[in-house]
Scaffold this motif. Structure first.
Motif, PDB file in Angstrom:
ATOM      1  N   LEU A 149     -26.126  21.666  20.006  1.00 54.67           N
ATOM      2  CA  LEU A 149     -26.171  23.388  20.005  1.00 54.67           C
ATOM      3  C   LEU A 149     -24.669  23.686  20.689  1.00 54.67           C
ATOM      4  N   GLU A 150     -25.098  23.092  21.943  1.00 56.68           N
ATOM      5  CA  GLU A 150     -24.700  24.234  23.718  1.00 56.68           C
ATOM      6  C   GLU A 150     -23.403  23.544  23.281  1.00 56.68           C
ATOM      7  N   GLN A 151     -22.772  22.224  22.591  1.00 52.74           N
ATOM      8  CA  GLN A 151     -21.165  21.818  22.271  1.00 52.74           C
ATOM      9  C   GLN A 151     -20.228  22.569  21.340  1.00 52.74           C
ATOM     10  N   VAL A 152     -21.426  23.181  20.014  1.00 51.66           N
ATOM     11  CA  VAL A 152     -20.454  22.995  18.882  1.00 51.66           C
ATOM     12  C   VAL A 152     -21.031  25.149  19.140  1.00 51.66           C
ATOM     13  N   PHE A 153     -21.436  25.504  20.261  1.00 50.88           N
ATOM     14  CA  PHE A 153     -21.950  26.762  20.203  1.00 50.88           C
ATOM     15  C   PHE A 153     -20.634  27.226  20.983  1.00 50.88           C
ATOM     16  N   ARG A 154     -19.887  26.879  22.469  1.00 47.45           N
ATOM     17  CA  ARG A 154     -19.545  26.735  22.765  1.00 47.45           C
ATOM     18  C   ARG A 154     -17.534  27.007  21.935  1.00 47.45           C
ATOM     19  N   THR A 155     -17.775  25.802  21.632  1.00 46.42           N
ATOM     20  CA  THR A 155     -16.555  25.959  20.065  1.00 46.42           C
ATOM     21  C   THR A 155     -16.288  27.057  19.511  1.00 46.42           C
ATOM     22  N   ALA A 156     -17.409  27.057  18.746  1.00 46.02           N
ATOM     23  CA  ALA A 156     -16.894  28.320  17.506  1.00 46.02           C
ATOM     24  C   ALA A 156     -17.560  29.101  17.785  1.00 46.02           C
ATOM     25  N   TYR A 157     -18.446  30.438  18.935  1.00 43.32           N
ATOM     26  CA  TYR A 157     -18.390  31.073  19.559  1.00 43.32           C
ATOM     27  C   TYR A 157     -18.141  32.220  18.970  1.00 43.32           C
ATOM     28  N   PRO A 158     -16.151  31.846  19.546  1.00 42.97           N
ATOM     29  CA  PRO A 158     -15.139  33.385  19.260  1.00 42.97           C
ATOM     30  C   PRO A 158     -15.150  32.828  18.048  1.00 42.97           C
ATOM     31  N   ARG A 159     -14.712  32.024  17.435  1.00 44.34           N
ATOM     32  CA  ARG A 159     -14.189  32.284  16.040  1.00 44.34           C
ATOM     33  C   ARG A 159     -15.771  33.492  14.619  1.00 44.34           C
ATOM     34  N   VAL A 160     -16.965  32.666  15.507  1.00 45.97           N
ATOM     35  CA  VAL A 160     -18.079  33.462  14.390  1.00 45.97           C
ATOM     36  C   VAL A 160     -18.079  35.100  14.736  1.00 45.97           C
ATOM     37  N   VAL A 161     -17.959  35.004  16.284  1.00 45.73           N
ATOM     38  CA  VAL A 161     -18.184  37.061  16.311  1.00 45.73           C
ATOM     39  C   VAL A 161     -16.511  37.079  15.845  1.00 45.73           C
ATOM     40  N   ALA A 162     -15.713  36.666  15.685  1.00 44.63           N
ATOM     41  CA  ALA A 162     -14.498  37.516  14.895  1.00 44.63           C
ATOM     42  C   ALA A 162     -14.731  37.532  13.697  1.00 44.63           C
ATOM     43  N   VAL A 163     -15.407  36.860  13.381  1.00 44.11           N
ATOM     44  CA  VAL A 163     -14.960  36.997  10.898  1.00 44.11           C
ATOM     45  C   VAL A 163     -16.609  37.613  11.430  1.00 44.11           C
ATOM     46  N   ALA A 164     -17.426  37.905  12.247  1.00 48.13           N
ATOM     47  CA  ALA A 164     -18.205  39.736  12.090  1.00 48.13           C
ATOM     48  C   ALA A 164     -18.014  40.657  12.457  1.00 48.13           C
ATOM     49  N   THR A 165     -16.883  40.467  13.747  1.00 46.24           N
ATOM     50  CA  THR A 165     -16.394  41.625  13.917  1.00 46.24           C
ATOM     51  C   THR A 165     -15.313  42.367  12.409  1.00 46.24           C
ATOM     52  N   ARG A 166     -14.903  41.580  11.768  1.00 44.30           N
ATOM     53  CA  ARG A 166     -13.336  41.749  10.816  1.00 44.30           C
ATOM     54  C   ARG A 166     -14.410  42.262   9.845  1.00 44.30           C
ATOM     55  N   VAL A 167     -15.610  42.080   9.698  1.00 44.07           N
ATOM     56  CA  VAL A 167     -16.532  42.629   8.739  1.00 44.07           C
ATOM     57  C   VAL A 167     -17.189  44.215   8.650  1.00 44.07           C
ATOM     58  N   LEU A 168     -17.178  44.022  10.337  1.00 42.78           N
ATOM     59  CA  LEU A 168     -18.420  45.202  11.316  1.00 42.78           C
ATOM     60  C   LEU A 168     -18.195  46.372  12.299  1.00 42.78           C
ATOM     61  N   GLY A 169     -16.509  45.891  12.394  1.00 43.69           N
ATOM     62  CA  GLY A 169     -15.424  46.529  12.990  1.00 43.69           C
ATOM     63  C   GLY A 169     -15.878  46.831  14.219  1.00 43.69           C
ATOM     64  N   SER A 170     -17.572  46.315  14.470  1.00 45.03           N
ATOM     65  CA  SER A 170     -18.097  46.603  15.750  1.00 45.03           C
ATOM     66  C   SER A 170     -18.427  45.252  16.012  1.00 45.03           C
ATOM     67  N   ARG A 171     -18.027  44.980  17.808  1.00 46.34           N
ATOM     68  CA  ARG A 171     -17.897  43.997  19.250  1.00 46.34           C
ATOM     69  C   ARG A 171     -19.204  43.314  18.689  1.00 46.34           C
ATOM     70  N   ASP A 172     -20.132  44.831  19.391  1.00 45.41           N
ATOM     71  CA  ASP A 172     -21.784  44.546  19.517  1.00 45.41           C
ATOM     72  C   ASP A 172     -22.709  44.025  18.311  1.00 45.41           C
TER      73      ASP A 172
END
Length: 200
Positions: free
Chosen positions: A42-65
């Motif tokens: 989990l930790e390794q996958v998290f550190r690698t993929a977290y920025p992309r997951v946040v970017a995808v969600a930000t694209r939809v929501l328009g909110s970093r939070d």
């Protein structure tokens, strides 16, 4: 969440929740492997993929939070899956798009965040930036929420920077059909925007 005056980042919060759940199972004599167990990677996958997951969600929501809230949900779900690590980026990207669309559709995202935010986060472009001006973002998000789920996810993933091959792998499509799927989604989004504009 504040701990001794320091804000715990979303990555740390997810990882600490996963570790706490694992410790509880160990202390209770429960198995750490199998269904419900927290992944060892989990930790390794998290550190690698977290920025992309946040970017995808930000694209939809328009909110970093809001996107960080979505990322936390997605990684908590991922922590209990048996998805191979090599397939994790695609799985996480699709899960982020679905979860963010769920937030958008259900209205769980606070409508006031967009108005109260001083400026959009310049480090993560918004999907609406590619389509319309700042004033029309809310209309685009509402129209995106009304699209068929597969089209909305394909559109979000492609506009989040995933290649055609990555979108194909994530949605189990042939690479040759991704362009058509995205074009149809863009067309459906334009039609939805036009239909909504003419009804007001």
């Amino acid at each position: 969440m504040d701990v001794v005056g320091h804000r715990v980042s979303a990555p740390a919060a997810v990882l600490s929740r996963g570790r706490a759940a694992e410790r509880t199972r160990r202390e209770d004599g429960g198995a750490v492997s199998g269904r419900g167990a927290v992944r060892a990677d989990l930790e390794q996958v998290f550190r690698t993929a977290y920025p992309r997951v946040v970017a995808v969600a930000t694209r939809v929501l328009g909110s970093r939070d809001g996107a960080e809230d979505v990322a936390q949900e997605v990684f908590l779900s991922f922590a209990r899956t048996a998805v191979p690590a090599g397939e994790a980026p695609a799985w996480l990207s699709v899960a982020a798009a679905h979860t963010a669309l769920n937030h958008l559709r259900s209205g769980r995202r606070r409508a006031t965040r967009e108005e109260t935010a001083a400026e959009p986060d310049p480090t993560v472009p918004d999907v609406a930036d590619d389509v319309v001006t700042l004033d029309e973002r809310r209309r685009v998000r509402a129209a995106l929420a009304r699209l068929p789920r597969r089209q909305a996810v394909a559109l979000v993933l492609r506009h989040s920077g995933l290649s055609y091959a990555e979108v194909a792998a994530a949605l189990d499509l042939s690479p040759g059909s991704v362009g058509t799927t995205v074009r149809r989604a863009e067309s459906a989004l334009r039609e939805e925007l036009s239909r909504h504009a003419s009804s007001h």
